[in-house]
Design a protein around this motif. Structure first.
Motif, short mmCIF file in Angstrom:
data_model
loop_
_atom_site.label_atom_id
_atom_site.label_comp_id
_atom_site.label_asym_id
_atom_site.label_seq_id
_atom_site.Cartn_x
_atom_site.Cartn_y
_atom_site.Cartn_z
N ASN A 1 0.80 -1.23 0.00
CA ASN A 1 0.00 0.00 0.00
C ASN A 1 0.83 1.28 0.00
O ASN A 1 0.30 2.37 -0.19
CB ASN A 1 -1.04 -0.01 1.14
CG ASN A 1 -0.39 0.04 2.52
OD1 ASN A 1 0.79 0.37 2.65
ND2 ASN A 1 -1.15 -0.31 3.55
N ASN A 2 2.15 1.15 0.19
CA ASN A 2 3.04 2.31 0.10
C ASN A 2 3.93 2.20 -1.15
O ASN A 2 5.05 2.71 -1.17
CB ASN A 2 3.89 2.44 1.36
CG ASN A 2 4.72 1.19 1.63
OD1 ASN A 2 4.42 0.12 1.09
ND2 ASN A 2 5.75 1.32 2.45
N ASN A 3 3.44 1.52 -2.19
CA ASN A 3 4.30 1.23 -3.35
C ASN A 3 4.79 2.50 -4.04
O ASN A 3 5.93 2.54 -4.51
CB ASN A 3 3.59 0.29 -4.34
CG ASN A 3 2.38 0.91 -5.02
OD1 ASN A 3 1.75 1.82 -4.46
ND2 ASN A 3 2.04 0.43 -6.20
N ILE A 4 3.98 3.54 -4.08
CA ILE A 4 4.42 4.75 -4.78
C ILE A 4 5.48 5.50 -3.97
O ILE A 4 6.44 6.04 -4.53
CB ILE A 4 3.21 5.66 -5.11
CG1 ILE A 4 2.22 4.90 -6.05
CG2 ILE A 4 3.65 6.97 -5.76
CD1 ILE A 4 2.81 4.41 -7.36
N ASP A 5 5.35 5.47 -2.66
CA ASP A 5 6.37 6.08 -1.80
C ASP A 5 7.73 5.41 -2.04
O ASP A 5 8.75 6.08 -2.21
CB ASP A 5 5.96 5.94 -0.33
CG ASP A 5 7.04 6.45 0.62
OD1 ASP A 5 7.61 7.52 0.33
OD2 ASP A 5 7.33 5.77 1.62
N ILE A 6 7.73 4.09 -2.10
CA ILE A 6 9.00 3.36 -2.34
C ILE A 6 9.52 3.67 -3.75
O ILE A 6 10.71 3.89 -3.96
CB ILE A 6 8.78 1.84 -2.15
CG1 ILE A 6 8.37 1.54 -0.70
CG2 ILE A 6 10.06 1.07 -2.50
CD1 ILE A 6 7.87 0.13 -0.49
N ALA A 7 8.60 3.70 -4.73
CA ALA A 7 9.01 3.98 -6.11
C ALA A 7 9.64 5.37 -6.22
O ALA A 7 10.62 5.55 -6.97
CB ALA A 7 7.80 3.86 -7.04
N LEU A 8 9.11 6.34 -5.49
CA LEU A 8 9.68 7.69 -5.52
C LEU A 8 11.13 7.67 -5.04
O LEU A 8 12.00 8.34 -5.60
CB LEU A 8 8.86 8.63 -4.63
CG LEU A 8 7.60 9.23 -5.27
CD1 LEU A 8 6.67 9.81 -4.21
CD2 LEU A 8 7.98 10.31 -6.29
N ARG A 9 11.40 6.89 -4.01
CA ARG A 9 12.76 6.80 -3.47
C ARG A 9 13.69 6.11 -4.48
O ARG A 9 14.84 6.51 -4.66
CB ARG A 9 12.77 6.06 -2.14
CG ARG A 9 12.07 6.85 -1.03
CD ARG A 9 11.65 5.94 0.12
NE ARG A 9 10.76 6.61 1.04
CZ ARG A 9 11.13 7.07 2.24
NH1 ARG A 9 12.37 6.94 2.65
NH2 ARG A 9 10.26 7.66 3.03
N ILE A 10 13.18 5.06 -5.13
CA ILE A 10 13.98 4.35 -6.14
C ILE A 10 14.26 5.28 -7.32
O ILE A 10 15.38 5.36 -7.84
CB ILE A 10 13.25 3.07 -6.60
CG1 ILE A 10 13.26 2.04 -5.47
CG2 ILE A 10 13.89 2.50 -7.87
CD1 ILE A 10 12.43 0.79 -5.76
N ASP A 11 13.23 6.00 -7.73
CA ASP A 11 13.37 6.94 -8.84
C ASP A 11 14.45 7.99 -8.53
O ASP A 11 15.30 8.31 -9.37
CB ASP A 11 12.02 7.61 -9.11
CG ASP A 11 12.07 8.55 -10.30
OD1 ASP A 11 12.37 8.09 -11.42
OD2 ASP A 11 11.84 9.76 -10.11
N ALA A 12 14.42 8.50 -7.30
CA ALA A 12 15.41 9.51 -6.90
C ALA A 12 16.82 8.91 -6.94
O ALA A 12 17.77 9.54 -7.43
CB ALA A 12 15.09 10.04 -5.49
#
Lengths: 305, 305
Positions: free
Chosen positions: B288-299
């Protein structure tokens, strides 16, 4: 855009002994216990909703035997396929991998499905799809292959097409139709664009659940199902390519398709050679005039939905 | 957007007798001749190029064992997955179905591949992916399932996730890596975002062909490969979820991942619970926090590509 699975049923296996296996390189051994619950006969659906919708509702794309939804994507020689075309025309497009094909997965053999899968040879694909003009037209050496002289199939990209083919089963029609119906029930009334094997399944669904099918375009349906079709009233277009007469099986099917159209109101037949378009294979959506054909299908759909 | 297959090899079968089968409802019998040429071990790739590109080049998404590229699409509860996220971030995204998975097709068993496929039970998926907190956490009755108390997996949608699972083989790692490499050679230098089973394969590729891999994000790699890694110099991020210690296999893997990072410059570890993010399962891209994790990976990717 997004994706989901519809349908499927649970099956239990028991009484098998477990074993250990290293499944990933450099990984730890995993205990494999085959006993338990499996989900089988679900169907994968990928959808695309364009920004500029045409208001005609969902359009579902159902591929043929031994194939997956990939046949609607890029053509083997890298041109736009019908998926991109119909999205651009403003349809809400749903591409399916039929039950047991592609991303829908398949049930363990022989534990759940007793039958073995059938995998078509490349040789067979080449002639069965009316690219090669006889059963032994295929040759590993590209320069030795023969094809219909007027072929519109991108011959130089046949090897790419052959990589799209996947194993298929011969006993899964009922499971397929069940999943197709589950999709229509989820979406509400939709238009169907289907090819080959899914043609007879779509015809049967339209005959039985006419409220779910706004219109049906069957591209070279691989059969005409036996069903109570007196009340059949779904606007239907049958699209056929070229060189059907020179292939014993397709010659019979062409006749059956014509008979079905003649005995049902609202069933149109669009036989390409009869309007002067020659050389189309069984894979109209991949041939070099695929967008021209798609434009005609789109026009028919807009007039009937 | 479009799709293609890469890699694959031709195999010949001979000496089998042919048979007839009706493959389509209401169709004509088809003569099935299993002798001839097959293409096997090719890989399906679907790509999306955003209008506003970030200029960082291609990003390839490689899924884990028993899964397909579907895991990057919509989450089981219908939220945006990492595919949509990374397209919006301007990446040219390439989603793969690994060899023998999904739209890549599989080789006929036992004619070409002697091994049988392994299909994980739903029970096994539930605990193996660290959703359920012990081997018998799964129950057909949803209200009787147990899970980690802090689980971020969308528990109400587990049945949808289980429909994504497909059979897999245990002997195909070499074929997979070959096809992955063929893709990188076609695209040129790319960033890799991989999960579980494809983690060790991507690490080995990056170790051997560093020019092809700009950066590597391995989400819970299922193993650390044995390879000559002294010269390993690909910027690498290892991402790990929660509750690894309570699972014997993952506890060992976590240790191995840490050792690999400690002994190689440029390998970062991002263990979520260590920065106060708790409850992530093995399927971080679905939690449920997949986008939060993706933002960190993207950064991280933007900083290293």
């Amino acid at each position: 855009m997004g994706s989901f699975h519809v349908g499927g049923r649970h099956v239990q296996l028991s009484g098998r002994s477990s074993f250990e296996r290293v499944l990933s390189e450099g990984g730890e051994p995993v205990k494999i216990n085959l006993n338990g619950t499996y989900v089988v006969e679900q169907m994968y659906v990928q959808y695309f909703h364009p920004e500029q919708r045409n208001g005609k509702g969902p359009l579902v794309l159902w591929h043929g035997g031994g194939m997956t939804g990939v046949v609607w994507e890029s053509t083997p020689d890298g041109r736009d396929g019908w998926l991109n075309f119909f999205i651009r025309q403003g349809w809400d497009v749903y591409v399916c991998d039929a039950v047991e094909r592609g991303r829908s997965g398949f049930a363990p053999y022989p534990d759940i499905w007793p039958e073995k899968p059938i995998t078509q040879t490349v040789d067979d694909v080449y002639s069965r799809f009316r690219i090669g003009n006889h059963a032994s037209s295929y040759n590993a050496d590209r320069s030795l292959r023969t094809s219909y002289e007027n072929s519109r199939f991108p011959l130089e990209a046949f090897d790419q097409l052959s990589k799209q083919m996947v194993p298929r089963w011969a006993h899964t029609n009922e499971a397929m139709i069940k999943a197709f119906q589950a999709l229509l029930e989820r979406l509400g009334p939709a238009s169907i664009l289907c090819h080959s094997q899914s043609g007879p399944l779509a015809l049967r669904l339209a005959g039985k659940h006419s409220a779910l099918v706004k219109a049906l375009v069957a591209v070279e349906p691989a059969g005409i199902p036996c069903f109570q079709s007196q009340g059949y009233r779904t606007p239907t277009l049958m699209v056929m390519g070229d060189n059907m007469e020179s292939d014993e099986r397709w010659a019979i099917l062409k006749k059956k398709i014509g008979e079905f159209a003649n005995s049902h109101d609202g069933v149109d037949v669009f036989s390409l050679p009869e309007v002067g378009i020659f050389g189309n294979s069984h894979l109209l959506m991949v041939d070099n005039n695929n967008i021209d054909i798609a434009l005609r299908i789109d026009a028919w759909l807009r007039a009937h939905v």
